[in-house]
Design a protein around this motif. Structure first.
Motif, PDB file in Angstrom:
ATOM      1  N   ARG A  85       0.819  -1.207   0.000  1.00  0.00           N
ATOM      2  CA  ARG A  85       0.000   0.000   0.000  1.00  0.00           C
ATOM      3  C   ARG A  85       0.856   1.261   0.000  1.00  0.00           C
ATOM      4  O   ARG A  85       0.320   2.366   0.061  1.00  0.00           O
ATOM      5  CB  ARG A  85      -0.924  -0.014   1.226  1.00  0.00           C
ATOM      6  N   GLY A  86       2.163   1.100  -0.051  1.00  0.00           N
ATOM      7  CA  GLY A  86       3.056   2.244  -0.025  1.00  0.00           C
ATOM      8  C   GLY A  86       3.390   2.760  -1.409  1.00  0.00           C
ATOM      9  O   GLY A  86       3.537   1.985  -2.359  1.00  0.00           O
ATOM     10  N   ALA A  87       3.525   4.082  -1.544  1.00  0.00           N
ATOM     11  CA  ALA A  87       3.912   4.678  -2.816  1.00  0.00           C
ATOM     12  C   ALA A  87       5.369   4.379  -3.146  1.00  0.00           C
ATOM     13  O   ALA A  87       5.757   4.321  -4.308  1.00  0.00           O
ATOM     14  CB  ALA A  87       3.681   6.186  -2.778  1.00  0.00           C
ATOM     15  N   TRP A  88       6.196   4.206  -2.097  1.00  0.00           N
ATOM     16  CA  TRP A  88       7.591   3.825  -2.273  1.00  0.00           C
ATOM     17  C   TRP A  88       7.857   2.528  -1.531  1.00  0.00           C
ATOM     18  O   TRP A  88       7.212   2.237  -0.507  1.00  0.00           O
ATOM     19  CB  TRP A  88       8.525   4.930  -1.772  1.00  0.00           C
ATOM     20  N   ILE A  89       8.805   1.755  -2.051  1.00  0.00           N
ATOM     21  CA  ILE A  89       9.111   0.428  -1.521  1.00  0.00           C
ATOM     22  C   ILE A  89      10.562   0.384  -1.084  1.00  0.00           C
ATOM     23  O   ILE A  89      11.463   0.764  -1.840  1.00  0.00           O
ATOM     24  CB  ILE A  89       8.895  -0.661  -2.597  1.00  0.00           C
ATOM     25  N   ALA A  90      10.800  -0.078   0.135  1.00  0.00           N
ATOM     26  CA  ALA A  90      12.152  -0.421   0.579  1.00  0.00           C
ATOM     27  C   ALA A  90      12.230  -1.946   0.665  1.00  0.00           C
ATOM     28  O   ALA A  90      11.292  -2.587   1.154  1.00  0.00           O
ATOM     29  CB  ALA A  90      12.456   0.200   1.937  1.00  0.00           C
TER      30      ALA A  90
END
Length: 266
Positions: free
Chosen positions: A110-115
């Motif tokens: 659900r995150g706009a950026w991924i780590a």
């Protein structure tokens, strides 16, 4: 920094499908995706470190993708859900590999950026805020921040194999990335899902992101020795697979020139 409209986080637990379905909004700024196979001894400590590094700094979730482990990983993750409410657990019905686990985790995110982090605990979650700070200071055209393990904590054989592989890859792909094998990366979700998917594609993310017309940046990060479990790769097997993959990625780059597009509003 501008953010793109993002596609759906629909979940696939088998081999990933080609295109995610549309989704109106993704509510979180960051999802941490951790592919894992037989890492029951490493995941609890790693997850606690993720929480310590991110809580109070950014809203986040953690997605662990269990690649059909048979060592108690599933039970360890179930127990951690009580301690870590940000944790979501996906499980493959059959062993599908790290690239499939990564893809399915990103699709569910659900995150706009991924780590991303490897499940073996050798990446330090305390480096995630450093990648986020680099993102905030960088040009919006940089869509991938790749960890660069300046000091490796692996055995001599593995270190030499990586040096040789990196040298060959850099010569063929010209991706200007000193360490593509580091599991610690930060990238935009939409950019990742727009890349061609194939097994082992996680090893070529900088070249694939550059092929799509975006920029990448390597960031020095820490590296730690494995404290539990065993490596899932041997040097010979990695090299044999890598030869075919390199040829395929080089072909993709040659056959897909990026064309700049502007809209004529007159």
């Amino acid at each position: 920094m501008p953010r793109a409209t993002l596609p759906d986080a629909s979940l696939t637990l088998a081999a990933p499908s080609a295109d995610p379905s549309p989704h109106p909004a993704l509510p979180l700024p960051l999802s941490v995706v951790i592919p894992a196979f037989n890492e029951a001894g490493n995941l609890p400590g790693l997850l606690r470190e993720v929480a310590a590094a991110l809580r109070g700094h950014i809203a986040f979730e953690v997605i662990c993708v269990d690649d059909a482990s048979d060592d108690g990983t599933a039970a360890a993750l179930r127990a951690m859900r009580e301690e870590l409410p940000e944790l979501r657990v996906l499980r493959h019905a059959a062993r599908s590999g790290q690239s499939a686990a990564l893809r399915n985790g990103v699709r569910a995110a659900r995150g706009a950026w991924i780590a991303t982090l490897d499940g073996d605990g050798q990446n330090d979650p305390a480096d995630i805020p450093r990648l986020l700070a680099c993102r905030d200071e960088s040009d919006p055209a940089v869509r991938l921040f790749a960890g660069w393990r300046v000091t490796r904590r692996d055995g001599a054989g593995k270190r030499w194999a990586s040096r040789i592989a990196n040298a060959i890859r850099a010569r063929l792909l010209r991706d200007a990335t000193p360490d593509t094998g580091c599991g610690l990366k930060l990238f935009e979700r939409a950019t990742f899902l727009d890349l061609p998917w194939f097994d082992h594609m996680h090893r070529y993310l900088p070249a694939l992101v550059q092929r799509a017309g975006w920029r990448t940046l390597s960031v020095p990060v820490g590296h730690r020795p494995r404290t539990s479990g065993v490596s899932k790769y041997d040097n010979l097997g990695r090299a044999l697979v890598g030869i075919a993959d390199l040829r395929g990625v080089a072909w993709l780059i040659r056959r897909a020139p990026v064309a700049a597009v502007t809209e004529d509003e007159g």
